[in-house]
Structures are given as C-alpha cells and as structure tokens.
Design a protein around this motif. Structure first.
Motif, mmCIF file in Angstrom:
data_model
loop_
_atom_site.group_PDB
_atom_site.id
_atom_site.type_symbol
_atom_site.label_atom_id
_atom_site.label_comp_id
_atom_site.label_asym_id
_atom_site.label_seq_id
_atom_site.Cartn_x
_atom_site.Cartn_y
_atom_site.Cartn_z
ATOM 1 N N VAL A 1 13.050 38.258 -0.619
ATOM 2 C CA VAL A 1 14.551 38.145 -0.075
ATOM 3 C C VAL A 1 14.881 36.852 1.773
ATOM 4 O O VAL A 1 15.153 36.875 1.891
ATOM 5 C CB VAL A 1 14.158 40.027 0.981
ATOM 6 N N SER A 2 13.303 36.732 2.012
ATOM 7 C CA SER A 2 13.455 35.960 2.814
ATOM 8 C C SER A 2 11.914 35.053 2.803
ATOM 9 O O SER A 2 10.883 35.420 1.965
ATOM 10 C CB SER A 2 13.175 36.516 4.420
ATOM 11 N N GLY A 3 11.744 33.947 3.217
ATOM 12 C CA GLY A 3 10.922 32.995 3.535
ATOM 13 C C GLY A 3 10.717 32.516 2.370
ATOM 14 O O GLY A 3 11.541 32.078 2.013
ATOM 15 N N VAL A 4 9.566 31.892 2.415
ATOM 16 C CA VAL A 4 8.903 30.499 1.134
ATOM 17 C C VAL A 4 7.549 31.016 0.583
ATOM 18 O O VAL A 4 6.024 31.765 1.106
ATOM 19 C CB VAL A 4 8.605 29.096 1.623
ATOM 20 N N MET A 5 7.593 31.293 -0.546
ATOM 21 C CA MET A 5 6.940 31.744 -1.004
ATOM 22 C C MET A 5 5.379 29.912 -1.498
ATOM 23 O O MET A 5 6.219 29.588 -1.849
ATOM 24 C CB MET A 5 6.938 31.794 -3.085
ATOM 25 N N PRO A 6 4.189 30.562 -1.387
ATOM 26 C CA PRO A 6 3.490 31.572 -2.155
ATOM 27 C C PRO A 6 3.327 32.115 0.025
ATOM 28 O O PRO A 6 2.289 32.697 -0.421
ATOM 29 C CB PRO A 6 2.297 31.080 -2.455
ATOM 30 N N ALA A 7 3.674 31.035 0.476
ATOM 31 C CA ALA A 7 2.994 31.151 2.342
ATOM 32 C C ALA A 7 3.475 32.877 2.322
ATOM 33 O O ALA A 7 2.153 33.770 3.213
ATOM 34 C CB ALA A 7 3.079 30.359 2.662
#
Length: 186
Positions: free
Chosen positions: A46-52
């Motif tokens: 949905v949003s953000g950056v994996m894995p952080a």
C-alpha cells in the motif's frame, strides 16, 4: 452459495521481526461441510518501502468444495523505530594549532548501518563548530556527523578536536651582540 467464514486481524510489527513473520492460518468454517476448504493470500504493498517501513494488505481468500469464495484483508504495518548504528568512530584528538589550517589530519566520517534498511544511510557530511580557547592559538573543533535511515530515524556523533599551542614563539630578527664602553652613549 455462501463461502467459508473466517476473519483475520490487522497487526503491527517492528521491521526487525518482518523476516520471521509467519502468515496467519485462518480458522475456516463452512455452513455445509468443513471438507474441501482451501485458503491462500496475496500481498499488496500500500505504501512505504520494504523491508524497513511499509503498509501491506494481505488479502486472504478461502473457498469451499462448491467454489464459494470469501475474502478478508489483514493490514500489516511494519515500522522502523531504531536509529542506525555507527561503527569506526573517529577518535577525539589533539593537534597543534597550525595543523588545522592545513588540515594535516584526516576527517573521516563513521560507518553507518541500519537494522532494517539495506540501502546506505543518508547524510554524514561533517558540520564544524569552533569554540575559542583561552589563548589565541588554542581552540576546540566539534565535528558533528548526522545520519538518517530511510524511515527518518537519526543518529549523531561528535568528534572533538583540541588545537593546542605548544610551540614557543621564534624571533624573526635578532640583533647582533654589541659591546659598549660604559662611557659611550647607547
């Protein structure tokens, strides 16, 4: 005509735990028969950056032997609350005051690593702050390094450099020795 009944709950976890996070096995119940029930899931970022630091929709689907399907979505929120760690910290040091102008010692930033974000830390450019000492040739230099990870967590380190004046002044002109008779004018 009704699919299996089940539910999944939203969850939040710290990014350190993401690699070991196991999919939840839903408890399936069907009004006709519990035989032939199958389930699976698909992930949707949905949003953000994996894995952080990210939000993920884990969409579960369950079907019964008659092909009736039920969907439920688990929202997984992964956060990074831990600042990066610094290694290879530059030592505090003492230099002679004339070494600062020529920068005859290295200004090396520490190494930065993050627990969740595998990309390099941002920042690390030195910021210099000079504090005058009691004598003209003595002063403190505070060299501050600040790093950020991809989630906005910050770590700061300050190296202290003390500039000292231990060199006695030198005469640039030394008059020649002169012998005078005590009756001669100066």
């Amino acid at each position: 005509t009704v699919g299996p009944v089940f539910s999944v709950e939203d969850t939040s976890l710290i990014c350190d735990n993401w690699a070991a996070f196991e999919p939840i096995t839903p408890e399936l119940m069907d009004g006709c028969s519990d035989e032939g029930l199958t389930w699976g899931f698909e992930d949707e970022l949905v949003s953000g950056v994996m894995p952080a630091s990210f939000v993920l929709n884990r969409i579960y689907s369950a079907s019964d032997a008659c092909g009736n399907v039920t969907l439920d979505t688990m929202v997984i929120t992964v956060i990074d609350t831990t600042p990066p760690t610094l290694t290879q910290l530059p030592n505090d040091t003492i230099i002679l005051c004339d070494q600062w102008d020529t920068l005859s010692f290295p200004v090396l930033p520490p190494m930065c690593m993050d627990n969740c974000d595998t990309t390099e830390c941002e920042g690390g450019d030195p910021v210099f702050d000079t504090i005058p000492g009691d004598c003209a040739g003595e002063f403190l230099i505070l060299i501050t390094f600040q790093f950020n990870d991809g989630s906005g967590n910050t770590v700061t380190y300050t190296q202290t450099v003390m500039a000292v004046d231990t060199i006695a002044p030198e005469f640039t002109y030394v008059p020649v020795d002169t012998a005078l008779n005590c009756t001669e004018p100066w």
